[in-house]
Design an enzyme around this catalytic site. Sequence first.
Site, mmCIF file in Angstrom:
data_model
loop_
_atom_site.group_PDB
_atom_site.id
_atom_site.type_symbol
_atom_site.label_atom_id
_atom_site.label_comp_id
_atom_site.label_asym_id
_atom_site.label_seq_id
_atom_site.Cartn_x
_atom_site.Cartn_y
_atom_site.Cartn_z
ATOM 1 N N GLY A 87 46.208 8.182 16.104
ATOM 2 C CA GLY A 87 45.390 8.159 15.904
ATOM 3 C C GLY A 87 44.732 9.810 16.338
ATOM 4 N N LYS A 110 40.797 21.079 17.217
ATOM 5 C CA LYS A 110 42.039 20.818 17.844
ATOM 6 C C LYS A 110 41.940 20.988 19.109
ATOM 7 C CE LYS A 110 46.780 21.583 16.173
ATOM 8 N NZ LYS A 110 48.301 21.545 15.903
ATOM 9 N N ASP A 122 46.269 15.237 27.803
ATOM 10 C CA ASP A 122 44.377 15.702 28.320
ATOM 11 C C ASP A 122 43.572 15.940 26.971
ATOM 12 O OD1 ASP A 122 45.783 18.516 27.036
ATOM 13 O OD2 ASP A 122 46.526 19.405 28.837
ATOM 14 N N GLY A 123 44.262 16.192 25.602
ATOM 15 C CA GLY A 123 43.068 16.174 24.566
ATOM 16 C C GLY A 123 42.707 17.810 24.802
ATOM 17 N N ARG A 176 39.243 23.809 12.273
ATOM 18 C CA ARG A 176 39.864 23.486 11.062
ATOM 19 C C ARG A 176 38.871 22.915 9.896
ATOM 20 N NH1 ARG A 176 43.582 18.793 12.314
ATOM 21 N NH2 ARG A 176 44.969 20.276 12.710
ATOM 22 N N ARG A 183 44.427 10.558 5.753
ATOM 23 C CA ARG A 183 46.384 10.571 5.854
ATOM 24 C C ARG A 183 46.934 9.599 5.500
ATOM 25 N NH1 ARG A 183 46.522 14.289 11.235
ATOM 26 N NH2 ARG A 183 44.488 14.098 11.776
ATOM 27 N N ASP A 249 51.419 10.068 9.300
ATOM 28 C CA ASP A 249 50.067 10.858 9.190
ATOM 29 C C ASP A 249 50.278 12.135 9.728
ATOM 30 O OD1 ASP A 249 52.148 10.306 11.956
ATOM 31 O OD2 ASP A 249 50.503 11.932 13.191
ATOM 32 N N ASN A 250 50.813 12.962 8.546
ATOM 33 C CA ASN A 250 50.711 14.499 9.047
ATOM 34 C C ASN A 250 50.597 14.628 7.180
ATOM 35 O OD1 ASN A 250 50.285 14.848 11.455
ATOM 36 N ND2 ASN A 250 52.668 15.652 11.642
ATOM 37 N N ASP A 259 48.168 20.609 10.013
ATOM 38 C CA ASP A 259 47.950 19.667 11.267
ATOM 39 C C ASP A 259 49.720 20.570 11.234
ATOM 40 O OD1 ASP A 259 48.303 18.398 13.008
ATOM 41 O OD2 ASP A 259 47.822 16.392 12.229
#
Length: 454
Positions: A87, A110, A122-123, A176, A183, A249-250, A259
């Site tokens: 996700g 992102k 870590d995001g 972005r 997706r 998922d891309n 992505d």
Amino acid sequence: MSAYRPETAILELGGDFYDVVEAADFPVTKLRFRNDRWAATVGLDDLSDAQWLRHFARFEALPDNLAEKLALRYHGHQFRVYNPEIGDGRGFLFAQLRDGAGRLMDLGTKGSGQTPYSRFGDGRLTLKGAVRELLATEMLEALGVETSKTFSIVETGEALERNDEPSPTRSAVLVRLSHGHIRIGTFQRLAALDQPDNIRKLTDYCLRQFFADESGDPVRLLDHVAAGTARLAASYIAAGFVHGVLNSDNINVTAESFDYGPWRWTPFWDGHFTAAYFDHGGLYSFGRQPEAIHWDLLQLARALAAIAEADHLNPILESFRNRFQLALRDAILARLGLIPREPGEDLRVLTAIEEALAGQTMTIDRFFFDWRGGRPATVPDEFAELRALIDAYQPVPGARDHPYWSDPEPCSMHIDEVEAIWSAIDRDDDWSPLHAKVAAVRRMGEAMRDGGGR
């Protein structure tokens, strides 16, 4: 320039489709890039730098827009292995807008912090990753590929540890601008959870918001996505681009490329060229990208089969090859600045181009630069047959009128230059090579458009 037109369309889907999250609190917010060219299309180019940082680094909500930040839920096949544990793991959707053409546009992030899908991550995003995404999107846009736009890059002052690059390394948050963030994997998740009502709801949303189609028909949605993804695959090949990770998922249902991770441009026409060091089997190599995208389209069809007859979906899947061939013809002739003729003649030219370039005596960029308009000054022996075929074509008016076509070298985006641009930033905090490259790429894009390029 367009007026600011806020939207909140995503909320009609409801809480089954996203999680409300918070943005990371960054120690530093240093503006490194703002895309005023695209900000003008959604009425945000008049923001001051201070306002820009409030909205695109601290993520203060835009006026009359989404009040909360939404991490979107999806699953997907990653290198053909189904993964339900993914996700939005380091990003969220935080604004929607209409552009001057009335299209629904998303602003997504992102590197904006952890979400329920971060798992052990870590995001965060490395500054190098942000710079690479900027270079990829600018070059793809110039070459006529439908792509997300790098809207903003802000350096965030954290030292990140990464296993695949020298660490600690600098951090950034990227925004972005994209024509939706739905997706194929979004549909796969609903099918895996046996939620046909939500598949219907998402189908209706995508048809209305992305294709101006009020039918609610899943077969029509697959048809729209098949047409778009065939163009996407063709545009990658014509650009010499390798995305690197064409997982389901891309793949956006709008067929807009996005992505970016381990992308590369292949210098030569090499079907085996890969971008990702971990793609050991070459699943997403240059020449296999159409196959990979078609495979992902098949996964969408399987998800839609929960609400549609397979007999109605299968013919659309079978149409992909022909759609791809026609789209490849259009993309390559557009890059050459030539007017298409008959499909049979165009196909012979495409075959001759592939055969000549497969000898790897000329780079892809050099070929399209020298052969723009169809009549190069000198022709190597191995291109003689191609020259005879192309002589029958008429150039698009103004195909070589832009001063760019008199430059000694074509504009390219190969890995050595990308690394040199990053090295100047990393070593000396020198951003001038990056700014110069973006300007050069945009100039090439102008030259392509001036002569009828995509």
